[in-house]
Enzyme design. Structure first.
Site, mmCIF file in Angstrom:
data_model
loop_
_atom_site.group_PDB
_atom_site.id
_atom_site.type_symbol
_atom_site.label_atom_id
_atom_site.label_comp_id
_atom_site.label_asym_id
_atom_site.label_seq_id
_atom_site.Cartn_x
_atom_site.Cartn_y
_atom_site.Cartn_z
ATOM 1 N N THR A 1 0.824 -1.207 0.000
ATOM 2 C CA THR A 1 0.000 0.000 0.000
ATOM 3 C C THR A 1 0.860 1.259 0.000
ATOM 4 O O THR A 1 1.995 1.239 0.509
ATOM 5 C CB THR A 1 -0.907 -0.002 1.252
ATOM 6 O OG1 THR A 1 -1.455 1.298 1.437
ATOM 7 C CG2 THR A 1 -0.140 -0.360 2.523
ATOM 8 N N ASP A 2 0.291 2.354 -0.510
ATOM 9 C CA ASP A 2 1.022 3.630 -0.460
ATOM 10 C C ASP A 2 1.190 4.127 0.976
ATOM 11 O O ASP A 2 2.004 5.013 1.241
ATOM 12 C CB ASP A 2 0.309 4.695 -1.322
ATOM 13 C CG ASP A 2 -1.116 5.016 -0.894
ATOM 14 O OD1 ASP A 2 -1.621 4.400 0.067
ATOM 15 O OD2 ASP A 2 -1.741 5.896 -1.532
ATOM 16 N N GLU A 3 0.414 3.541 1.907
ATOM 17 C CA GLU A 3 0.508 4.013 3.303
ATOM 18 C C GLU A 3 1.867 3.727 3.927
ATOM 19 O O GLU A 3 2.197 4.289 4.960
ATOM 20 C CB GLU A 3 -0.604 3.379 4.160
ATOM 21 C CG GLU A 3 -1.969 3.848 3.726
ATOM 22 C CD GLU A 3 -3.051 3.685 4.778
ATOM 23 O OE1 GLU A 3 -2.729 3.534 5.968
ATOM 24 O OE2 GLU A 3 -4.220 3.719 4.391
ATOM 25 N N TYR B 1 -1.589 -0.375 11.244
ATOM 26 C CA TYR B 1 -1.828 -1.030 9.941
ATOM 27 C C TYR B 1 -0.663 -0.775 8.993
ATOM 28 O O TYR B 1 -0.065 -1.712 8.447
ATOM 29 C CB TYR B 1 -3.136 -0.515 9.312
ATOM 30 C CG TYR B 1 -3.230 -0.820 7.822
ATOM 31 C CD1 TYR B 1 -3.402 -2.130 7.370
ATOM 32 C CD2 TYR B 1 -3.106 0.201 6.866
ATOM 33 C CE1 TYR B 1 -3.455 -2.411 5.998
ATOM 34 C CE2 TYR B 1 -3.161 -0.078 5.503
ATOM 35 C CZ TYR B 1 -3.325 -1.386 5.077
ATOM 36 O OH TYR B 1 -3.371 -1.671 3.728
ATOM 37 N N LYS C 1 2.142 -3.389 7.329
ATOM 38 C CA LYS C 1 2.331 -3.586 5.884
ATOM 39 C C LYS C 1 3.786 -3.277 5.499
ATOM 40 O O LYS C 1 4.379 -3.973 4.676
ATOM 41 C CB LYS C 1 1.380 -2.689 5.090
ATOM 42 C CG LYS C 1 -0.092 -3.055 5.203
ATOM 43 C CD LYS C 1 -0.460 -4.412 4.642
ATOM 44 C CE LYS C 1 -0.371 -4.480 3.135
ATOM 45 N NZ LYS C 1 -0.860 -5.793 2.624
HETATM 46 P P1 NAD Z 1 -10.250 -6.627 2.737
HETATM 47 O O1 NAD Z 1 -10.178 -6.315 4.188
HETATM 48 O O2 NAD Z 1 -11.475 -6.273 1.974
HETATM 49 O O3 NAD Z 1 -10.002 -8.184 2.502
HETATM 50 C C1 NAD Z 1 -9.030 -8.896 3.191
HETATM 51 C C2 NAD Z 1 -9.286 -10.373 2.964
HETATM 52 O O4 NAD Z 1 -8.239 -11.103 3.638
HETATM 53 C C3 NAD Z 1 -10.609 -10.871 3.560
HETATM 54 O O5 NAD Z 1 -11.250 -11.731 2.649
HETATM 55 C C4 NAD Z 1 -10.187 -11.641 4.802
HETATM 56 O O6 NAD Z 1 -11.074 -12.704 5.149
HETATM 57 C C5 NAD Z 1 -8.824 -12.149 4.393
HETATM 58 N N1 NAD Z 1 -7.953 -12.427 5.540
HETATM 59 C C6 NAD Z 1 -7.737 -11.646 6.619
HETATM 60 N N2 NAD Z 1 -6.894 -12.255 7.471
HETATM 61 C C7 NAD Z 1 -6.555 -13.446 6.904
HETATM 62 C C8 NAD Z 1 -5.705 -14.510 7.289
HETATM 63 N N3 NAD Z 1 -5.044 -14.482 8.448
HETATM 64 N N4 NAD Z 1 -5.578 -15.570 6.461
HETATM 65 C C9 NAD Z 1 -6.265 -15.602 5.277
HETATM 66 N N5 NAD Z 1 -7.091 -14.643 4.882
HETATM 67 C C10 NAD Z 1 -7.233 -13.554 5.672
HETATM 68 O O7 NAD Z 1 -8.961 -5.940 2.105
HETATM 69 P P2 NAD Z 1 -8.777 -5.223 0.683
HETATM 70 O O8 NAD Z 1 -9.212 -3.812 0.806
HETATM 71 O O9 NAD Z 1 -9.316 -6.090 -0.357
HETATM 72 O O10 NAD Z 1 -7.184 -5.214 0.598
HETATM 73 C C11 NAD Z 1 -6.493 -6.322 0.049
HETATM 74 C C12 NAD Z 1 -5.005 -6.050 0.124
HETATM 75 O O11 NAD Z 1 -4.683 -4.867 -0.611
HETATM 76 C C13 NAD Z 1 -4.488 -5.820 1.538
HETATM 77 O O12 NAD Z 1 -3.237 -6.451 1.643
HETATM 78 C C14 NAD Z 1 -4.335 -4.309 1.644
HETATM 79 O O13 NAD Z 1 -3.305 -3.972 2.525
HETATM 80 C C15 NAD Z 1 -3.980 -3.952 0.217
HETATM 81 N N6 NAD Z 1 -4.376 -2.602 -0.247
HETATM 82 C C16 NAD Z 1 -5.672 -2.183 -0.083
HETATM 83 C C17 NAD Z 1 -6.043 -0.935 -0.609
HETATM 84 C C18 NAD Z 1 -7.462 -0.434 -0.483
HETATM 85 O O14 NAD Z 1 -7.727 0.709 -0.827
HETATM 86 N N7 NAD Z 1 -8.409 -1.240 -0.018
HETATM 87 C C19 NAD Z 1 -5.102 -0.148 -1.267
HETATM 88 C C20 NAD Z 1 -3.784 -0.615 -1.396
HETATM 89 C C21 NAD Z 1 -3.440 -1.846 -0.896
HETATM 90 O O1 DAU Z 2 -4.016 4.160 0.673
HETATM 91 C C1 DAU Z 2 -4.304 2.797 0.634
HETATM 92 C C2 DAU Z 2 -5.094 2.410 1.854
HETATM 93 O O2 DAU Z 2 -6.401 2.948 1.679
HETATM 94 C C3 DAU Z 2 -5.153 0.905 2.064
HETATM 95 O O3 DAU Z 2 -3.857 0.430 2.337
HETATM 96 C C4 DAU Z 2 -6.106 0.542 3.218
HETATM 97 O O4 DAU Z 2 -6.231 -0.854 3.324
HETATM 98 C C5 DAU Z 2 -7.452 1.153 2.920
HETATM 99 O O5 DAU Z 2 -8.348 0.892 3.980
HETATM 100 C C6 DAU Z 2 -7.327 2.664 2.698
HETATM 101 O O6 DAU Z 2 -6.956 3.345 3.923
HETATM 102 P P1 DAU Z 2 -7.619 4.729 4.358
HETATM 103 O O7 DAU Z 2 -7.440 4.914 5.807
HETATM 104 O O8 DAU Z 2 -7.193 5.836 3.460
HETATM 105 O O9 DAU Z 2 -9.167 4.384 3.978
HETATM 106 P P2 DAU Z 2 -10.560 4.684 4.725
HETATM 107 O O10 DAU Z 2 -11.618 4.342 3.732
HETATM 108 O O11 DAU Z 2 -10.608 4.064 6.064
HETATM 109 O O12 DAU Z 2 -10.518 6.255 4.902
HETATM 110 C C7 DAU Z 2 -10.369 7.124 3.787
HETATM 111 C C8 DAU Z 2 -10.346 8.541 4.314
HETATM 112 O O13 DAU Z 2 -11.654 8.865 4.816
HETATM 113 C C9 DAU Z 2 -9.407 8.751 5.485
HETATM 114 O O14 DAU Z 2 -8.829 10.048 5.392
HETATM 115 C C10 DAU Z 2 -10.301 8.671 6.713
HETATM 116 C C11 DAU Z 2 -11.615 9.221 6.201
HETATM 117 N N1 DAU Z 2 -12.832 8.659 6.841
HETATM 118 C C12 DAU Z 2 -12.976 7.302 6.884
HETATM 119 C C13 DAU Z 2 -14.093 6.729 7.465
HETATM 120 C C14 DAU Z 2 -14.239 5.239 7.550
HETATM 121 C C15 DAU Z 2 -13.825 9.498 7.321
HETATM 122 O O15 DAU Z 2 -13.707 10.734 7.229
HETATM 123 N N2 DAU Z 2 -14.924 8.935 7.899
HETATM 124 C C16 DAU Z 2 -15.104 7.589 8.003
HETATM 125 O O16 DAU Z 2 -16.139 7.143 8.570
#
Ligand code: NAD
Ligand code: DAU
Length: 339
Positions: free
Chosen positions: A125-127, A153, A157
């Site tokens: 992730t970019d985080e 988190y 990562k």
């Molecule tokens: P998500 O939370 O929607 O899904 C995570 C999945 O992993 C779920 O199906 C969960 O059951 C499974 N899981 C959790 N713990 C596990 C374990 N111990 N063993 C096997 N399976 C397990 O997450 P997402 O948003 O789809 O993100 C997927 C990946 O992409 C993550 O690694 C996250 O860090 C990365 N990522 C997410 C974003 C985003 O915006 N959502 C952006 C960049 C990177």
């Molecule tokens: O940048 C990539 C990341 O993006 C991934 O690695 C993470 O898995 C993914 O969850 C996401 O992280 P963020 O913290 O950016 O996503 P989130 O949707 O939780 O929040 C997006 C922005 O919105 C953040 O600035 C917090 C804000 N927010 C979020 C929630 C849930 C609110 O203002 N209100 C809310 O209720």
């Protein structure tokens, strides 16, 4: 070709499963997922009908279970999506983030070494780069930007990334890493900003915006992320890190207002609530490397993607209403009470 996709019952993993099954009908896709609160078999219902797809319930941190999967299916490639992914949950319970995101990644890489897997791709992730100040719009994260994390988190990562790079250098494990910006699209769990705001607006509930809503995220339609990973697997260079993002920066408030406008709901639904501790201000990816090296470019603009996403949530009410009706309700009440 057999690909092991971990976390395939989650948001991005499931979109990737569908992308791969459609684009490469001869590939076998094995999904290993622990089905935590974020994993959802309803999401995989269509994939389950495909004979090229196998689902296995299991924890990536359970060494015995993971080795059994590798022994039975001998995957050529592993793509590790499995993770605890929600920043807010990592603030209330960091422990599980260390187990899944760090230990789990280590176990998968040990299995890859043991069974001679020819690629381990870590979905990062970019985080891991921390955040950028709001008053420096000229700054972007490149692959050279130092790791500098803010939340449990992102620290977990980043630890997994460092471990993956160490396995590449020390054991010559064929590792690639991608660091993507915020995704949105179908099957996004409604605890994250965009699906939460869509669901609340549709239910005429207040929209909890943290702080002043000035934080900036760089939004990418989920399919563009899946295509980028597909390209890295087929054409990427082992040992490399690739940033993925499409220059779609928006403040949270802009995103929320766009959703309200699309749904024809009033801005009076916005409720400014106490900020997230350690809240990152701005994420912004420089995708030059993946553009130049692999020819990747995003194909969906934010304006188009948000419309498609809202339509998906309107057409698939049952999917997210089932989630809202389950244990998630308790989480929501606890997380937002008195905020
Ligand atoms: P998500 O939370 O929607 O899904 C995570 C999945 O992993 C779920 O199906 C969960 O059951 C499974 N899981 C959790 N713990 C596990 C374990 N111990 N063993 C096997 N399976 C397990 O997450 P997402 O948003 O789809 O993100 C997927 C990946 O992409 C993550 O690694 C996250 O860090 C990365 N990522 C997410 C974003 C985003 O915006 N959502 C952006 C960049 C990177
Ligand atoms: O940048 C990539 C990341 O993006 C991934 O690695 C993470 O898995 C993914 O969850 C996401 O992280 P963020 O913290 O950016 O996503 P989130 O949707 O939780 O929040 C997006 C922005 O919105 C953040 O600035 C917090 C804000 N927010 C979020 C929630 C849930 C609110 O203002 N209100 C809310 O209720």
């Amino acid at each position: 070709m057999t690909i092991l996709v971990t976390g395939g019952a989650g948001f991005i993993g499931a979109n990737f499963v569908y992308h791969m099954l459609e684009k490469y009908p001869s590939y076998k896709v094995i999904c290993l997922d622990a089905l935590t609160y974020a994993g959802n078999m309803e999401t995989l219902a269509t994939a389950m009908e495909n004979p090229q797809f196998i689902f296995i319930k299991g924890d990536i941190a359970d060494r015995e279970a993971v080795y059994k999967v590798f022994e039975s299916h001998k995957p050529d490639w592993v793509v590790n999506f499995a993770a605890e992914s929600h920043v807010d949950r990592s603030i209330t319970n960091p422990d599980i983030f260390l187990r899944t995101n760090v230990i789990g990644t280590g176990v998968l890489m040990d299995a890859c070494r043991k069974y001679g897997t020819s690629r381990f791709h870590q979905v990062s992730t970019d985080e891991v780069y921390g955040d950028l100040p709001l008053d420096r719009p000229d700054l972007f994260f490149t692959e050279e930007t130092p790791i500098h994390t803010s939340s449990p988190y992102s620290a977990s990562k980043a630890s997994a990334d460092l471990l993956a790079q160490a396995y590449h250098r020390t054991f010559k494990l064929p590792v690639t890493i991608s660091r993507c910006s915020n995704n949105y699209g179908p099957y996004h769990f409604p605890e994250k900003l965009i699906p939460l705001m869509i669901a609340n607006a549709l239910n005429d509930k207040s929209l909890p915006v943290y702080g002043k809503g000035e934080n900036i995220r760089d939004w990418l339609y989920v399919l563009d992320h899946c295509v980028a990973i597909d390209l890295i697997l087929h054409k990427g260079k082992v040992g490399e890190v690739y940033n993925i993002g499409g220059h779609n920066e928006r403040t949270n408030l802009d995103v929320v207002k766009t959703i309200l406008k699309e749904l024809n709901k009033p801005e009076s639904l916005i409720n400014y609530v106490t900020d997230r501790p350690g809240h990152d201000m701005r994420y912004a990816i420089d995708p030059t490397k993946i553009n130049n090296a692999l020819g990747w470019l995003p194909s969906t603009s934010f304006d188009e993607g948000i419309k498609k996403t809202i339509k998906w949530y309107l057409d698939n009410r049952k999917w997210w209403e089932n989630i809202l009706a389950g244990e998630y309700q308790g989480y929501y009440e606890k997380m937002y009470a008195g905020r």
